[in-house]
Design an enzyme around this catalytic site. Structure first.
Site, short mmCIF file in Angstrom:
data_model
loop_
_atom_site.label_atom_id
_atom_site.label_comp_id
_atom_site.label_asym_id
_atom_site.label_seq_id
_atom_site.Cartn_x
_atom_site.Cartn_y
_atom_site.Cartn_z
N HIS A 131 0.84 -1.20 0.00
CA HIS A 131 0.00 0.00 0.00
C HIS A 131 0.88 1.26 0.00
O HIS A 131 0.60 2.23 -0.70
CB HIS A 131 -0.88 0.05 1.25
CG HIS A 131 -1.94 -1.02 1.34
ND1 HIS A 131 -2.02 -1.90 2.38
CD2 HIS A 131 -2.96 -1.34 0.51
CE1 HIS A 131 -3.05 -2.72 2.21
NE2 HIS A 131 -3.64 -2.40 1.07
N LYS A 182 -16.04 -7.33 6.27
CA LYS A 182 -14.69 -7.92 6.19
C LYS A 182 -14.17 -8.48 7.53
O LYS A 182 -13.12 -9.08 7.56
CB LYS A 182 -13.71 -6.90 5.64
CG LYS A 182 -13.59 -7.02 4.12
CD LYS A 182 -12.39 -6.30 3.57
CE LYS A 182 -11.50 -7.18 2.75
NZ LYS A 182 -10.48 -6.41 2.02
N ARG A 225 -2.40 -5.40 -8.55
CA ARG A 225 -1.27 -6.29 -8.26
C ARG A 225 -1.13 -7.41 -9.27
O ARG A 225 -0.06 -7.78 -9.68
CB ARG A 225 -1.42 -6.90 -6.87
CG ARG A 225 -1.31 -5.89 -5.75
CD ARG A 225 -1.87 -6.43 -4.47
NE ARG A 225 -3.27 -6.74 -4.62
CZ ARG A 225 -3.99 -7.45 -3.79
NH1 ARG A 225 -3.42 -7.96 -2.72
NH2 ARG A 225 -5.27 -7.67 -4.00
N SER A 258 -3.26 -7.97 2.93
CA SER A 258 -3.34 -7.86 4.39
C SER A 258 -3.63 -9.24 4.99
O SER A 258 -3.09 -9.58 6.04
CB SER A 258 -4.41 -6.85 4.77
OG SER A 258 -4.09 -5.60 4.23
N1 COA Z 1 -0.37 -3.98 -1.55
C1 COA Z 1 -0.75 -4.93 -0.71
N2 COA Z 1 -2.03 -5.33 -0.60
C2 COA Z 1 -2.93 -4.72 -1.36
C3 COA Z 1 -2.60 -3.71 -2.27
C4 COA Z 1 -1.24 -3.34 -2.34
N3 COA Z 1 -0.80 -2.41 -3.16
N4 COA Z 1 -3.71 -3.30 -2.90
C5 COA Z 1 -4.70 -4.04 -2.40
N5 COA Z 1 -4.23 -4.90 -1.49
C6 COA Z 1 -4.99 -5.92 -0.77
C7 COA Z 1 -5.51 -5.49 0.54
O1 COA Z 1 -4.56 -5.72 1.56
C8 COA Z 1 -6.72 -6.38 0.69
O2 COA Z 1 -6.33 -7.62 1.17
P1 COA Z 1 -7.27 -8.48 2.11
O3 COA Z 1 -8.51 -8.77 1.30
O4 COA Z 1 -6.43 -9.63 2.38
O5 COA Z 1 -7.58 -7.62 3.31
C9 COA Z 1 -7.20 -6.56 -0.74
O6 COA Z 1 -6.11 -6.26 -1.54
C10 COA Z 1 -8.30 -5.62 -1.16
O7 COA Z 1 -8.30 -4.59 -0.27
P2 COA Z 1 -8.42 -3.04 -0.43
O8 COA Z 1 -7.53 -2.50 -1.46
O9 COA Z 1 -8.32 -2.48 0.93
O10 COA Z 1 -9.81 -2.92 -1.01
P3 COA Z 1 -11.09 -3.39 -0.41
O11 COA Z 1 -11.64 -4.31 -1.38
O12 COA Z 1 -10.99 -3.85 0.99
O13 COA Z 1 -11.79 -1.98 -0.35
C11 COA Z 1 -13.24 -0.25 -1.03
C12 COA Z 1 -12.66 -1.61 -1.31
C13 COA Z 1 -13.29 0.06 0.45
C14 COA Z 1 -12.37 0.79 -1.70
C15 COA Z 1 -14.64 -0.28 -1.64
O14 COA Z 1 -15.36 -1.37 -1.10
C16 COA Z 1 -15.40 0.98 -1.40
O15 COA Z 1 -15.16 1.96 -2.03
N6 COA Z 1 -16.34 0.93 -0.42
C17 COA Z 1 -17.17 2.05 -0.07
C18 COA Z 1 -18.61 1.86 -0.55
C19 COA Z 1 -18.71 2.15 -2.02
O16 COA Z 1 -18.43 3.22 -2.50
N7 COA Z 1 -19.14 1.12 -2.75
C20 COA Z 1 -19.30 1.18 -4.18
C21 COA Z 1 -17.99 0.82 -4.85
S1 COA Z 1 -18.27 0.53 -6.56
#
Ligand code: COA
Length: 169
Positions: free
Chosen positions: A20, A44, A96, A134
């Site tokens: 990140h 989550k 990724r 994560s």
């Molecule tokens: N390095 C390491 N890990 C990474 C990464 C990076 N560069 N980029 C993503 N990841 C990992 C995260 O650690 C996470 O791992 P995990 O599932 O093991 O915890 C996974 O990829 C995805 O996580 P993240 O990037 O945090 O995205 P998310 O899917 O948890 O979050 C939101 C998505 C919060 C951005 C999205 O759900 C959102 O915008 N929610 C708000 C409501 C909304 O607007 N909804 C409509 C969206 S269309």
């Protein structure tokens, strides 16, 4: 008129990893100001509270001397609404591997449908972080594996504390 180019970097960050941070540093090359938006995402089943996640990110930002460019906030509701409120022009996401693509594509198009003014910008992390997540970090830490290359020192410390506490329960 505010000429600053602001982007939001949303995610769950449970916890933040060096992957990140790699994306964040790249984002700083493109935007004047980045707001990391930590999502409240009960689906989550997070390990760290919002306050803990925020504290870990703020520590990491200080270590990278990014305090003047990057701030951290928590949000619920739609990210596009939150981004609009902040005056952001873009949403940063890390890409990724091919496996990320389908979900990201869906999210980018939905977010564009919800707010056509906001662009989604995808950045690729350093190759050594492309397989990081994560969850995998928590899994390795839980089994006593070495994670120091993949997370900031404060995150490693908190993970060790968390798992020692659960062992003692
Ligand atoms: N390095 C390491 N890990 C990474 C990464 C990076 N560069 N980029 C993503 N990841 C990992 C995260 O650690 C996470 O791992 P995990 O599932 O093991 O915890 C996974 O990829 C995805 O996580 P993240 O990037 O945090 O995205 P998310 O899917 O948890 O979050 C939101 C998505 C919060 C951005 C999205 O759900 C959102 O915008 N929610 C708000 C409501 C909304 O607007 N909804 C409509 C969206 S269309």
């Amino acid at each position: 008129m505010n000429q600053q180019r602001t982007a939001v970097y949303p995610g769950t960050f449970d916890p933040i990893t060096n992957g990140h941070l790699d994306i964040l540093v790249r984002g700083c090359d493109l935007f004047d100001r980045i707001v990391i938006c930590i999502a409240e995402n009960p689906a989550k089943d997070e390990m760290f509270s919002l306050a803990e996640r925020k504290a870990m990110i703020e520590e990491a930002i200080s270590e990278h001397n990014l305090n003047s460019r990057v701030t951290v906030e928590t949000f619920n509701g739609l990210i596009v609404d939150y981004a609009e409120k902040l005056g952001a022009i873009a949403l940063i996401r890390g890409l990724r591997a091919v496996s990320d693509f389908e979900f990201e594509f869906q999210m980018a198009l939905m977010n564009r449908h919800l707010n056509n003014r906001l662009h989604t910008v995808y950045l690729m992390p350093k190759d050594e972080y492309t397989y990081l997540s994560s969850s995998i970090i928590k899994n390795v830490a839980n089994h006593g594996g070495d994670i120091h290359r993949f997370v900031p020192a404060g995150v490693k410390r908190r993970l060790v504390e968390k798992f020692l506490k659960t062992e003692g329960e």
